[in-house]
Design a protein around this motif. Sequence first.
Motif, PDB file in Angstrom:
ATOM      1  N   ALA A 135       0.805  -1.225   0.000  1.00  0.00           N
ATOM      2  CA  ALA A 135       0.000   0.000   0.000  1.00  0.00           C
ATOM      3  C   ALA A 135       0.836   1.272   0.000  1.00  0.00           C
ATOM      4  O   ALA A 135       0.634   2.154  -0.834  1.00  0.00           O
ATOM      5  N   ALA A 136       1.787   1.402   0.926  1.00  0.00           N
ATOM      6  CA  ALA A 136       2.544   2.656   1.030  1.00  0.00           C
ATOM      7  C   ALA A 136       3.292   2.950  -0.265  1.00  0.00           C
ATOM      8  O   ALA A 136       3.339   4.097  -0.724  1.00  0.00           O
ATOM      9  N   VAL A 137       3.875   1.903  -0.873  1.00  0.00           N
ATOM     10  CA  VAL A 137       4.637   2.153  -2.102  1.00  0.00           C
ATOM     11  C   VAL A 137       3.738   2.531  -3.275  1.00  0.00           C
ATOM     12  O   VAL A 137       4.211   3.149  -4.241  1.00  0.00           O
ATOM     13  N   ILE A 138       2.447   2.183  -3.201  1.00  0.00           N
ATOM     14  CA  ILE A 138       1.533   2.616  -4.262  1.00  0.00           C
ATOM     15  C   ILE A 138       1.457   4.144  -4.260  1.00  0.00           C
ATOM     16  O   ILE A 138       1.422   4.786  -5.314  1.00  0.00           O
ATOM     17  N   GLY A 139       1.451   4.723  -3.066  1.00  0.00           N
ATOM     18  CA  GLY A 139       1.450   6.172  -2.965  1.00  0.00           C
ATOM     19  C   GLY A 139       2.690   6.793  -3.579  1.00  0.00           C
ATOM     20  O   GLY A 139       2.595   7.792  -4.304  1.00  0.00           O
ATOM     21  N   THR A 140       3.853   6.209  -3.318  1.00  0.00           N
ATOM     22  CA  THR A 140       5.074   6.793  -3.865  1.00  0.00           C
ATOM     23  C   THR A 140       5.227   6.498  -5.350  1.00  0.00           C
ATOM     24  O   THR A 140       5.864   7.277  -6.064  1.00  0.00           O
ATOM     25  N   MET A 141       4.661   5.392  -5.847  1.00  0.00           N
ATOM     26  CA  MET A 141       4.613   5.166  -7.295  1.00  0.00           C
ATOM     27  C   MET A 141       3.778   6.241  -7.984  1.00  0.00           C
ATOM     28  O   MET A 141       4.118   6.749  -9.051  1.00  0.00           O
ATOM     29  N   MET A 142       2.660   6.569  -7.361  1.00  0.00           N
ATOM     30  CA  MET A 142       1.705   7.485  -7.969  1.00  0.00           C
ATOM     31  C   MET A 142       2.167   8.934  -7.935  1.00  0.00           C
ATOM     32  O   MET A 142       1.810   9.730  -8.820  1.00  0.00           O
TER      33      MET A 142
END
Length: 310
Positions: A136-143
Amino acid sequence: MANADLTAAYDHCRELHRRHGRTYYLATRLLPAWKRRHVHALYGFTRHADEIVDRTDELPPAERAVRLRDWSERFVAGLHGEPVDDPLLPAVLHTIAVFDLDRADFTAFLRSMAMDLTVASYPTYADLLDYMEGSAAVIGTMMLPVLGSSDPAAAREPARQLGLAFQLTNFIRDVAEDLDRGRTYLPDEDLARFDVTRDDLLAARAAGRAPRKIRELVEYEVTRAQAHYAAAAPGIPLLTPASQSCMRTAYELYGGILDEVAAQDYDIFVRRARVPGRRRMAVAARALLTPPGTPVPIPGPPLQPLALTA
Protein backbone atom coordinates in the motif's frame (compact mmCIF):
# COMPACT_ATOMS: atom_id res chain seq x y z
CA MET A 1 8.07 -1.92 -29.41
CA ALA A 2 5.29 -1.15 -31.87
CA ASN A 3 3.00 1.71 -30.91
CA ALA A 4 0.01 -0.58 -31.46
CA ASP A 5 1.37 -3.05 -28.88
CA LEU A 6 1.93 -0.29 -26.34
CA THR A 7 -1.54 1.15 -26.93
CA ALA A 8 -3.07 -2.30 -26.52
CA ALA A 9 -1.21 -2.76 -23.21
CA TYR A 10 -2.49 0.57 -21.90
CA ASP A 11 -6.01 -0.32 -23.04
CA HIS A 12 -5.76 -3.64 -21.21
CA CYS A 13 -4.72 -1.86 -18.01
CA ARG A 14 -7.55 0.65 -18.37
CA GLU A 15 -10.07 -2.17 -18.74
CA LEU A 16 -8.74 -3.90 -15.62
CA HIS A 17 -9.08 -0.61 -13.76
CA ARG A 18 -12.58 0.05 -15.07
CA ARG A 19 -13.78 -3.43 -14.18
CA HIS A 20 -12.19 -3.87 -10.75
CA GLY A 21 -11.36 -0.43 -9.33
CA ARG A 22 -14.64 1.42 -9.59
CA THR A 23 -13.96 4.04 -6.93
CA TYR A 24 -10.46 4.87 -8.06
CA TYR A 25 -11.42 4.63 -11.74
CA LEU A 26 -14.10 7.28 -11.23
CA ALA A 27 -11.57 9.53 -9.54
CA THR A 28 -9.06 8.96 -12.34
CA ARG A 29 -11.57 10.32 -14.86
CA LEU A 30 -10.89 13.73 -13.31
CA LEU A 31 -7.22 13.67 -14.30
CA PRO A 32 -5.89 15.20 -17.51
CA ALA A 33 -6.17 12.62 -20.29
CA TRP A 34 -2.40 12.21 -20.69
CA LYS A 35 -2.00 11.18 -17.04
CA ARG A 36 -4.84 8.67 -16.95
CA ARG A 37 -3.16 5.92 -18.89
CA HIS A 38 -0.18 5.96 -16.55
CA VAL A 39 -2.45 5.58 -13.53
CA HIS A 40 -4.24 2.74 -15.32
CA ALA A 41 -0.87 1.08 -15.95
CA LEU A 42 0.10 1.17 -12.28
CA TYR A 43 -3.32 -0.12 -11.28
CA GLY A 44 -3.06 -2.88 -13.87
CA PHE A 45 0.29 -3.97 -12.48
CA THR A 46 -0.99 -4.23 -8.92
CA ARG A 47 -4.28 -5.80 -9.96
CA HIS A 48 -2.70 -8.51 -12.08
CA ALA A 49 -0.37 -9.54 -9.26
CA ASP A 50 -3.35 -9.61 -6.89
CA GLU A 51 -5.28 -11.81 -9.29
CA ILE A 52 -2.42 -14.31 -9.48
CA VAL A 53 -2.51 -14.53 -5.68
CA ASP A 54 -6.26 -14.36 -5.00
CA ARG A 55 -8.18 -15.24 -8.16
CA THR A 56 -6.66 -18.66 -8.71
CA ASP A 57 -8.03 -20.31 -5.59
CA GLU A 58 -8.32 -23.65 -7.35
CA LEU A 59 -4.52 -23.83 -7.49
CA PRO A 60 -2.38 -24.76 -4.46
CA PRO A 61 -0.28 -21.94 -2.98
CA ALA A 62 2.91 -23.46 -4.40
CA GLU A 63 1.55 -23.24 -7.95
CA ARG A 64 0.38 -19.68 -7.43
CA ALA A 65 3.82 -18.84 -6.07
CA VAL A 66 5.39 -20.22 -9.26
CA ARG A 67 3.05 -18.11 -11.40
CA LEU A 68 3.82 -14.98 -9.39
CA ARG A 69 7.56 -15.64 -9.57
CA ASP A 70 7.44 -16.26 -13.33
CA TRP A 71 5.51 -13.05 -13.95
CA SER A 72 7.81 -11.11 -11.63
CA GLU A 73 10.83 -12.42 -13.52
CA ARG A 74 9.30 -11.28 -16.83
CA PHE A 75 8.77 -7.85 -15.30
CA VAL A 76 12.37 -7.64 -14.05
CA ALA A 77 13.64 -8.78 -17.45
CA GLY A 78 11.62 -5.99 -19.03
CA LEU A 79 13.19 -3.49 -16.66
CA HIS A 80 16.56 -4.60 -18.05
CA GLY A 81 15.45 -3.97 -21.60
CA GLU A 82 14.49 -7.49 -22.65
CA PRO A 83 11.35 -7.95 -24.79
CA VAL A 84 8.29 -9.03 -22.79
CA ASP A 85 5.41 -11.11 -24.05
CA ASP A 86 2.64 -9.93 -21.75
CA PRO A 87 -0.67 -8.10 -22.24
CA LEU A 88 0.03 -5.32 -19.71
CA LEU A 89 3.72 -5.16 -18.79
CA PRO A 90 4.70 -3.00 -21.79
CA ALA A 91 2.47 -0.22 -20.42
CA VAL A 92 3.89 -0.60 -16.92
CA LEU A 93 7.48 -0.55 -18.15
CA HIS A 94 6.76 2.50 -20.31
CA THR A 95 5.23 4.37 -17.35
CA ILE A 96 8.22 3.50 -15.16
CA ALA A 97 10.57 4.84 -17.82
CA VAL A 98 8.58 8.03 -18.48
CA PHE A 99 8.55 9.03 -14.81
CA ASP A 100 11.76 7.28 -13.72
CA LEU A 101 9.83 5.54 -10.96
CA ASP A 102 11.73 3.92 -8.12
CA ARG A 103 12.20 0.23 -8.99
CA ALA A 104 12.48 -0.59 -5.29
CA ASP A 105 8.78 0.24 -4.86
CA PHE A 106 7.87 -2.50 -7.33
CA THR A 107 10.17 -4.99 -5.62
CA ALA A 108 8.55 -4.21 -2.27
CA PHE A 109 5.09 -4.62 -3.77
CA LEU A 110 5.86 -8.04 -5.24
CA ARG A 111 7.35 -9.13 -1.90
CA SER A 112 4.08 -8.33 -0.13
CA MET A 113 2.07 -10.17 -2.78
CA ALA A 114 4.21 -13.24 -2.14
CA MET A 115 3.50 -12.92 1.59
CA ASP A 116 -0.22 -13.39 0.88
CA LEU A 117 0.55 -16.93 -0.27
CA THR A 118 2.06 -17.97 3.06
CA VAL A 119 0.91 -15.55 5.78
CA ALA A 120 -2.65 -15.94 7.09
CA SER A 121 -2.59 -13.40 9.94
CA TYR A 122 -0.43 -10.74 11.57
CA PRO A 123 0.42 -10.81 15.29
CA THR A 124 0.80 -7.03 15.72
CA TYR A 125 0.01 -3.84 13.86
CA ALA A 126 3.74 -3.37 13.32
CA ASP A 127 3.77 -6.71 11.51
CA LEU A 128 0.79 -5.65 9.40
CA LEU A 129 2.51 -2.34 8.61
CA ASP A 130 5.50 -4.30 7.32
CA TYR A 131 3.18 -6.04 4.85
CA MET A 132 1.36 -2.80 4.02
CA GLU A 133 4.63 -1.01 3.32
CA GLY A 134 4.86 -3.06 0.15
CA SER A 135 1.20 -3.57 -0.61
CA ALA A 136 0.00 0.00 0.00
CA ALA A 137 2.54 2.66 1.03
CA VAL A 138 4.64 2.15 -2.10
CA ILE A 139 1.53 2.62 -4.26
CA GLY A 140 1.45 6.17 -2.96
CA THR A 141 5.07 6.79 -3.87
CA MET A 142 4.61 5.17 -7.29
CA MET A 143 1.71 7.48 -7.97
CA LEU A 144 3.26 10.72 -6.72
CA PRO A 145 5.48 11.44 -9.76
CA VAL A 146 2.51 10.82 -12.08
CA LEU A 147 0.26 13.15 -10.13
CA GLY A 148 2.96 15.77 -9.70
CA SER A 149 3.59 18.00 -6.70
CA SER A 150 4.84 21.48 -5.91
CA ASP A 151 6.95 19.93 -3.12
CA PRO A 152 7.63 16.22 -3.78
CA ALA A 153 9.70 15.78 -0.62
CA ALA A 154 6.93 17.15 1.61
CA ALA A 155 4.26 15.19 -0.29
CA ARG A 156 6.02 11.83 -0.07
CA GLU A 157 4.99 10.78 3.45
CA PRO A 158 1.35 11.90 2.99
CA ALA A 159 1.29 9.85 -0.23
CA ARG A 160 2.49 6.80 1.69
CA GLN A 161 -0.08 7.41 4.42
CA LEU A 162 -2.86 7.66 1.85
CA GLY A 163 -1.93 4.25 0.49
CA LEU A 164 -2.06 2.85 4.04
CA ALA A 165 -5.40 4.56 4.71
CA PHE A 166 -6.98 3.15 1.55
CA GLN A 167 -5.78 -0.36 2.23
CA LEU A 168 -6.79 -0.41 5.88
CA THR A 169 -10.23 0.81 4.78
CA ASN A 170 -10.42 -2.16 2.41
CA PHE A 171 -9.32 -4.53 5.18
CA ILE A 172 -12.11 -3.25 7.45
CA ARG A 173 -14.75 -3.53 4.73
CA ASP A 174 -13.59 -6.93 3.44
CA VAL A 175 -13.16 -8.97 6.63
CA ALA A 176 -15.75 -11.49 5.40
CA GLU A 177 -14.12 -11.94 2.00
CA ASP A 178 -10.68 -12.33 3.54
CA LEU A 179 -12.00 -14.97 5.94
CA ASP A 180 -13.20 -16.90 2.89
CA ARG A 181 -9.59 -16.83 1.65
CA GLY A 182 -8.30 -18.06 5.01
CA ARG A 183 -6.82 -14.72 6.04
CA THR A 184 -7.38 -12.04 8.65
CA TYR A 185 -5.75 -8.64 8.30
CA LEU A 186 -6.97 -7.28 11.63
CA PRO A 187 -3.96 -7.86 13.92
CA ASP A 188 -4.12 -10.69 16.42
CA GLU A 189 -3.28 -8.29 19.25
CA ASP A 190 -6.32 -6.19 18.36
CA LEU A 191 -8.59 -9.23 18.35
CA ALA A 192 -7.24 -10.15 21.78
CA ARG A 193 -7.78 -6.58 23.04
CA PHE A 194 -11.51 -7.00 22.38
CA ASP A 195 -11.71 -10.70 23.30
CA VAL A 196 -12.46 -11.68 19.69
CA THR A 197 -11.25 -14.95 18.19
CA ARG A 198 -11.09 -16.11 14.59
CA ASP A 199 -13.96 -18.48 15.39
CA ASP A 200 -16.00 -15.48 16.57
CA LEU A 201 -15.41 -13.81 13.21
CA LEU A 202 -16.40 -16.96 11.35
CA ALA A 203 -19.55 -17.29 13.45
CA ALA A 204 -20.49 -13.67 12.75
CA ARG A 205 -19.81 -14.28 9.06
CA ALA A 206 -22.18 -17.24 9.10
CA ALA A 207 -24.86 -15.37 11.08
CA GLY A 208 -24.65 -12.23 8.94
CA ARG A 209 -24.34 -9.96 11.97
CA ALA A 210 -21.68 -9.03 14.49
CA PRO A 211 -21.92 -9.05 18.30
CA ARG A 212 -20.91 -5.97 20.25
CA LYS A 213 -17.30 -6.99 20.86
CA ILE A 214 -16.66 -7.35 17.14
CA ARG A 215 -18.32 -4.01 16.45
CA GLU A 216 -16.07 -2.42 19.09
CA LEU A 217 -13.06 -4.00 17.39
CA VAL A 218 -14.14 -2.58 14.02
CA GLU A 219 -14.69 0.86 15.55
CA TYR A 220 -11.14 0.74 16.88
CA GLU A 221 -9.79 -0.13 13.42
CA VAL A 222 -11.83 2.71 11.88
CA THR A 223 -10.15 5.11 14.30
CA ARG A 224 -6.77 3.72 13.26
CA ALA A 225 -7.61 4.20 9.58
CA GLN A 226 -8.70 7.77 10.29
CA ALA A 227 -5.27 8.48 11.77
CA HIS A 228 -3.73 7.51 8.43
CA TYR A 229 -6.21 9.73 6.56
CA ALA A 230 -5.28 12.59 8.88
CA ALA A 231 -1.59 12.05 8.12
CA ALA A 232 -2.35 11.92 4.39
CA ALA A 233 -4.57 15.02 4.23
CA PRO A 234 -1.78 17.65 4.00
CA GLY A 235 -0.43 16.04 0.86
CA ILE A 236 -3.42 16.62 -1.41
CA PRO A 237 -3.12 20.44 -1.53
CA LEU A 238 0.56 19.91 -2.43
CA LEU A 239 -0.33 18.07 -5.64
CA THR A 240 -0.35 19.89 -8.95
CA PRO A 241 -3.72 21.65 -9.39
CA ALA A 242 -4.73 19.35 -12.27
CA SER A 243 -4.39 16.28 -10.00
CA GLN A 244 -6.11 17.56 -6.88
CA SER A 245 -9.72 16.91 -7.90
CA CYS A 246 -8.86 13.28 -8.67
CA MET A 247 -7.27 12.65 -5.30
CA ARG A 248 -9.89 14.64 -3.38
CA THR A 249 -12.48 12.35 -4.93
CA ALA A 250 -10.55 9.18 -4.14
CA TYR A 251 -9.84 10.39 -0.60
CA GLU A 252 -13.48 11.21 0.12
CA LEU A 253 -14.93 8.09 -1.51
CA TYR A 254 -12.58 5.67 0.23
CA GLY A 255 -13.09 7.59 3.45
CA GLY A 256 -16.82 7.41 2.78
CA ILE A 257 -16.60 3.66 3.26
CA LEU A 258 -15.70 4.38 6.89
CA ASP A 259 -18.79 6.61 7.11
CA GLU A 260 -20.92 3.72 5.85
CA VAL A 261 -19.32 1.30 8.33
CA ALA A 262 -20.09 3.72 11.17
CA ALA A 263 -23.65 4.22 9.88
CA GLN A 264 -24.33 0.48 10.19
CA ASP A 265 -23.03 0.53 13.77
CA TYR A 266 -19.70 -0.99 12.73
CA ASP A 267 -21.33 -4.28 11.75
CA ILE A 268 -19.28 -5.24 8.70
CA PHE A 269 -21.11 -8.57 8.41
CA VAL A 270 -24.66 -7.28 8.02
CA ARG A 271 -23.75 -6.00 4.54
CA ARG A 272 -20.71 -4.86 2.60
CA ALA A 273 -20.24 -1.14 3.17
CA ARG A 274 -20.63 0.81 -0.07
CA VAL A 275 -20.79 4.48 -0.91
CA PRO A 276 -24.10 5.04 -2.78
CA GLY A 277 -23.84 5.93 -6.45
CA ARG A 278 -25.54 9.27 -5.97
CA ARG A 279 -22.97 10.32 -3.39
CA ARG A 280 -20.13 9.11 -5.62
CA MET A 281 -21.15 11.43 -8.43
CA ALA A 282 -21.79 14.33 -6.04
CA VAL A 283 -18.31 13.93 -4.53
CA ALA A 284 -16.68 13.99 -7.97
CA ALA A 285 -18.64 17.07 -9.01
CA ARG A 286 -17.78 18.88 -5.78
CA ALA A 287 -14.09 18.02 -6.17
CA LEU A 288 -14.06 19.60 -9.63
CA LEU A 289 -15.43 22.82 -8.17
CA THR A 290 -13.09 22.94 -5.16
CA PRO A 291 -10.28 25.50 -5.52
CA PRO A 292 -6.78 23.95 -5.56
CA GLY A 293 -5.06 24.15 -2.20
CA THR A 294 -8.26 23.70 -0.18
CA PRO A 295 -7.73 21.41 2.85
CA VAL A 296 -9.51 18.05 2.86
CA PRO A 297 -11.71 16.94 5.79
CA ILE A 298 -10.89 13.74 7.67
CA PRO A 299 -13.56 11.07 7.01
CA GLY A 300 -15.60 9.13 9.51
CA PRO A 301 -16.84 10.07 13.00
CA PRO A 302 -14.89 12.57 15.15
CA LEU A 303 -11.29 11.41 15.28
CA GLN A 304 -9.96 10.07 18.56
CA PRO A 305 -6.19 10.22 19.24
CA LEU A 306 -4.51 6.97 18.23
CA ALA A 307 -0.87 6.37 17.40
CA LEU A 308 -0.35 4.96 13.92
CA THR A 309 1.90 2.24 15.28
CA ALA A 310 -0.24 1.43 18.33
